[in-house]
Write a protein that holds these residues in place. Structure first.
Motif, PDB file in Angstrom:
ATOM      1  N   ILE A  32       0.852  -1.192   0.000  1.00  0.00           N
ATOM      2  CA  ILE A  32       0.000   0.000   0.000  1.00  0.00           C
ATOM      3  C   ILE A  32       0.888   1.242   0.000  1.00  0.00           C
ATOM      4  N   LEU A  33       0.683   2.100  -0.997  1.00  0.00           N
ATOM      5  CA  LEU A  33       1.502   3.293  -1.190  1.00  0.00           C
ATOM      6  C   LEU A  33       0.676   4.555  -0.986  1.00  0.00           C
TER       7      LEU A  33
ATOM      8  N   TYR B 124      -0.951   7.890  -1.783  1.00  0.00           N
ATOM      9  CA  TYR B 124      -1.413   8.444  -3.048  1.00  0.00           C
ATOM     10  C   TYR B 124      -0.682   9.744  -3.392  1.00  0.00           C
ATOM     11  N   SER B 125      -0.490  10.606  -2.385  1.00  0.00           N
ATOM     12  CA  SER B 125       0.150  11.901  -2.632  1.00  0.00           C
ATOM     13  C   SER B 125       1.653  11.761  -2.848  1.00  0.00           C
ATOM     14  N   VAL B 126       2.270  10.808  -2.146  1.00  0.00           N
ATOM     15  CA  VAL B 126       3.713  10.577  -2.251  1.00  0.00           C
ATOM     16  C   VAL B 126       3.915   9.080  -2.457  1.00  0.00           C
ATOM     17  N   PRO B 127       3.794   8.595  -3.699  1.00  0.00           N
ATOM     18  CA  PRO B 127       3.810   7.144  -3.946  1.00  0.00           C
ATOM     19  C   PRO B 127       5.083   6.432  -3.518  1.00  0.00           C
ATOM     20  N   ALA B 128       6.150   7.176  -3.297  1.00  0.00           N
ATOM     21  CA  ALA B 128       7.382   6.538  -2.822  1.00  0.00           C
ATOM     22  C   ALA B 128       7.264   6.102  -1.364  1.00  0.00           C
ATOM     23  N   VAL B 129       6.263   6.629  -0.655  1.00  0.00           N
ATOM     24  CA  VAL B 129       6.064   6.288   0.761  1.00  0.00           C
ATOM     25  C   VAL B 129       5.198   5.039   0.870  1.00  0.00           C
ATOM     26  N   MET B 130       5.719   4.042   1.560  1.00  0.00           N
ATOM     27  CA  MET B 130       4.981   2.793   1.779  1.00  0.00           C
ATOM     28  C   MET B 130       4.194   2.882   3.077  1.00  0.00           C
ATOM     29  N   GLN B 131       2.890   2.702   2.979  1.00  0.00           N
ATOM     30  CA  GLN B 131       2.058   2.701   4.179  1.00  0.00           C
ATOM     31  C   GLN B 131       1.992   1.324   4.822  1.00  0.00           C
ATOM     32  N   ALA B 132       2.033   0.280   4.010  1.00  0.00           N
ATOM     33  CA  ALA B 132       1.964  -1.082   4.549  1.00  0.00           C
ATOM     34  C   ALA B 132       2.593  -2.054   3.567  1.00  0.00           C
TER      35      ALA B 132
ATOM     36  N   LEU C 251       2.402  -6.013  -6.362  1.00  0.00           N
ATOM     37  CA  LEU C 251       1.190  -5.234  -6.603  1.00  0.00           C
ATOM     38  C   LEU C 251       1.182  -4.053  -5.651  1.00  0.00           C
ATOM     39  N   GLY C 252       1.113  -2.854  -6.197  1.00  0.00           N
ATOM     40  CA  GLY C 252       1.016  -1.654  -5.385  1.00  0.00           C
ATOM     41  C   GLY C 252      -0.337  -0.995  -5.566  1.00  0.00           C
ATOM     42  N   ILE C 253      -0.974  -0.646  -4.453  1.00  0.00           N
ATOM     43  CA  ILE C 253      -2.263   0.059  -4.460  1.00  0.00           C
ATOM     44  C   ILE C 253      -2.048   1.433  -3.836  1.00  0.00           C
ATOM     45  N   LEU C 254      -2.526   2.474  -4.488  1.00  0.00           N
ATOM     46  CA  LEU C 254      -2.400   3.835  -3.955  1.00  0.00           C
ATOM     47  C   LEU C 254      -3.544   4.120  -2.981  1.00  0.00           C
ATOM     48  N   HIS C 255      -3.192   4.700  -1.832  1.00  0.00           N
ATOM     49  CA  HIS C 255      -4.169   4.958  -0.768  1.00  0.00           C
ATOM     50  C   HIS C 255      -4.179   6.442  -0.434  1.00  0.00           C
ATOM     51  N   ARG C 256      -5.348   7.057  -0.509  1.00  0.00           N
ATOM     52  CA  ARG C 256      -5.430   8.506  -0.292  1.00  0.00           C
ATOM     53  C   ARG C 256      -5.346   8.901   1.173  1.00  0.00           C
ATOM     54  N   LYS C 257      -5.696   8.023   2.076  1.00  0.00           N
ATOM     55  CA  LYS C 257      -5.631   8.360   3.495  1.00  0.00           C
ATOM     56  C   LYS C 257      -4.192   8.321   3.964  1.00  0.00           C
ATOM     57  N   ARG C 258      -3.767   9.369   4.685  1.00  0.00           N
ATOM     58  CA  ARG C 258      -2.415   9.363   5.229  1.00  0.00           C
ATOM     59  C   ARG C 258      -2.333   8.360   6.358  1.00  0.00           C
ATOM     60  N   SER C 259      -1.138   7.788   6.536  1.00  0.00           N
ATOM     61  CA  SER C 259      -0.954   6.808   7.610  1.00  0.00           C
ATOM     62  C   SER C 259       0.197   7.240   8.484  1.00  0.00           C
ATOM     63  N   GLY C 260       0.390   6.501   9.576  1.00  0.00           N
ATOM     64  CA  GLY C 260       1.496   6.786  10.473  1.00  0.00           C
ATOM     65  C   GLY C 260       1.331   8.130  11.162  1.00  0.00           C
ATOM     66  N   PHE C 261       2.469   8.806  11.462  1.00  0.00           N
ATOM     67  CA  PHE C 261       2.446  10.044  12.220  1.00  0.00           C
ATOM     68  C   PHE C 261       1.641  11.130  11.523  1.00  0.00           C
TER      69      PHE C 261
END
Length: 552
Positions: free
Chosen positions: A372-373, A375-383, A484-494
């Motif tokens: 899960i990446l 959406y705004s910064v696809p280089a950032v992995m959320q999960a 498989l990468g999915i873009l996620h619009r909700k911010r995660s983490g801090f």
């Protein structure tokens, strides 16, 4: 089989070190902590891990300081690396007062942060503290051009390889692969090819040099078989799993639910419409929305036609109840597979076929998930692939549940990915302890047999993890599909901790989830997962030896 890839290599390793390495062999903090742990039981392994930790961020004065305080360590590093560390420490001056910087950084005002760092560099052009801080914020904001443009003053020659390595990374992330490759190869003369294998492989793959990528990875694993992440990536390249797409062996129900997120849902359904659905049925639940969600669903129902079924609830029943409602739909239960999607994601065109490849490779998994990446910064992995661990200091036996604590049964998911950007480190497929609920696929019968998502964890947060824990207790571990990468619009983490009510709900649900599973269950899951990870890794390494890709 050679000694490196026999069962005894991992079985003979100090258990706490083995547990950490089986999670992965990437990230400065993870490798540093593992290296310190390994020094007593296997000094050579400890030194290799600490060197690898430093190379992940060779301009980080904090890590360099910690390494310099380990008695007798630096003379065991290559002379050029030790010289780089000594020069770094001489040029690293942490300011006494960082209050103003911390205040503007906490507001996530990147423009102001960038301006402040540049003003400090203008005053202290040779202070590597500000150069490194600029690079941290360039990575966090995916402003790779800023990373490349950071002014660097007159520095000792010993520091230049570290500067080149940082520049090569930013060039790669900015798409300047032809520039990045020679810089990387030059830096490898100092820091070692093995320590740069991942990033060199990533650049080589983008340049169409697949054999080079495999050669670099195999050389690293042959020399240092503790490199789990490199071995997993090498196996997938050898088997072409990174390119594999397979239709699901049965019908599919795509399950979505939404509450008052009309704009995000509209974009999600648009991406779903663009993708290859291969005859999948869509079930769209409006969770009592009061904005324009109903109109959005109507709009897309006319596009999908009979392929989409809508369900309208009069009130918001929460995520867990919505998931349960969807899985109990008779038409869903007739499908062989069911996949839940969040209402704020963007799927890849071949996402179902990519999940199909994971099902083909691991048909008995309890659930299949993906990368899960942001959406705004696809280089950032959320999960990515997550593993169940106990926090430092909480390892081992203890009370089953201590309701007097804010963490009644302390455990959490691993977070190696939070310290890295998406540059190939998690491009592999394997079992794990949990996958995120943003996009997770089930065999429908297993989903039903495992029971519904817990209503104790309403309206949201941790219900997907708790569901995975129940699956793990049955021996049905999740599988992560890293191709498989999915873009996620909700911010995660801090970055997501801005809504006090949501944060309070998350903490409350974490407390309830931990109280639902006593320590003995979590320890059992952790032990079972460790055996599964080791078995999976050994089978893959044995395959690579048989094929002559690894020396053995």
């Amino acid at each position: 089989m050679g000694n490196f890839y026999s069962d005894t290599y991992w079985s003979d390793m100090h258990a706490p070190v083995r547990r950490k390495l089986l999670m992965g062999s990437v990230g400065a903090k993870h490798l540093f902590d593992t290296g310190v742990l390994a020094l007593e039981s296997d000094p050579q392994l400890g030194v290799e891990l600490l060197l690898a930790a430093y190379v992940f961020d060779p301009l980080d004065g904090n890590v360099a300081t910690q390494l310099s305080r380990i008695e007798g360590l630096l003379p065991l590093f290559p002379r050029s690396v030790a010289a780089c560390i000594s020069s770094l420490l001489a040029c690293w001056q942490r300011p006494d007062n960082l209050t103003y910087f911390q205040r503007i950084a906490s507001k996530h005002d990147y423009v102001k942060v960038k301006k402040y760092i540049l003003s400090c560099l203008e005053k202290e052009p040779e202070n590597l503290f500000w150069i490194h801080l600029g690079m941290i914020h360039a990575r966090a904001a995916a402003d790779f051009e800023f990373g490349l443009e950071l002014p660097v003053g007159e520095l000792p020659n010993e520091i230049q390889p570290a500067i080149d390595l940082a520049k090569s990374f930013f060039n790669f992330m900015a798409g300047n692969d032809a520039v990045a490759f020679p810089l990387l190869m030059s830096a490898s003369d100092v820091f070692g090819l093995n320590n740069l294998a991942h990033i060199i492989a990533s650049v080589a793959l983008k340049l169409g040099e697949r054999e080079t990528a495999m050669s670099v990875l195999s050389g690293a694993v042959d020399a240092q078989p503790w490199r789990v992440s490199e071995a997993l990536r090498l196996y997938d390249l050898a088997c072409s799993l990174d390119k594999k797409t397979v239709p699901l062996p049965g019908s599919l129900a795509v399950l979505l639910y939404s509450f008052n997120k009309a704009e995000e849902l509209d974009a999600t359904l648009a991406s779903l419409h663009r993708s290859e659905l291969n005859g999948a049925s869509i079930f769209m639940l409006d969770n009592g929305s009061s904005d324009g969600t109903s109109e959005v669903i109507s709009k897309w129902q006319s596009e999908f036609g009979v392929q989409m079924k809508r369900i309208d609830l009069p009130v918001n029943v929460g995520a867990a109840a919505a998931r349960n409602w969807l899985m109990k739909e008779p038409q869903v239960q007739e499908c062989a597979f069911a996949v839940y999607l969040d209402d704020d994601v963007e799927v890849a065109q071949d996402w179902i076929l990519r999940l199909g490849a994971a099902v083909d490779a691991y048909p008995d998994a309890g659930v299949w998930g993906c990368k899960i990446l942001d959406y705004s910064v696809p280089a950032v992995m959320q999960a990515v692939d997550m593993h169940i661990i106990q926090p430092e200091g909480e390892e081992g036996e203890g009370p089953e549940v201590d309701l007097a604590r804010i963490t009644p049964n302390p455990f959490r998911c691993s977070n190696l990915h939070l310290y890295l950007l998406d540059s190939g480190y998690f491009d592999f497929m394997r079992p794990c302890g949990s996958v995120t609920g943003c996009c997770h696929l089930f065999r429908t019968q297993k989903l039903l047999d495992n029971g519904g998502f817990s209503l104790f964890l309403s309206p949201s947060q941790y219900d997907d993890l708790e569901h995975d824990l129940r699956s793990c207790l049955k021996g049905d571990f999740p599988v992560y599909q890293g191709h498989l990468g999915i873009l996620h619009r909700k911010r995660s983490g801090f970055a997501s901790h801005t809504d006090v009510a949501q944060e309070g709900n998350a903490q409350g649900n974490r407390y309830k989830m931990q109280a639902m599973h006593p320590r003995s269950e979590i320890l059992r899951i952790m032990a079972d997962e460790e055996r599964l990870l080791q078995s999976d890794l050994e089978k893959k390494m044995q395959y690579l030896v048989r094929k002559g890709i690894l020396a053995g």
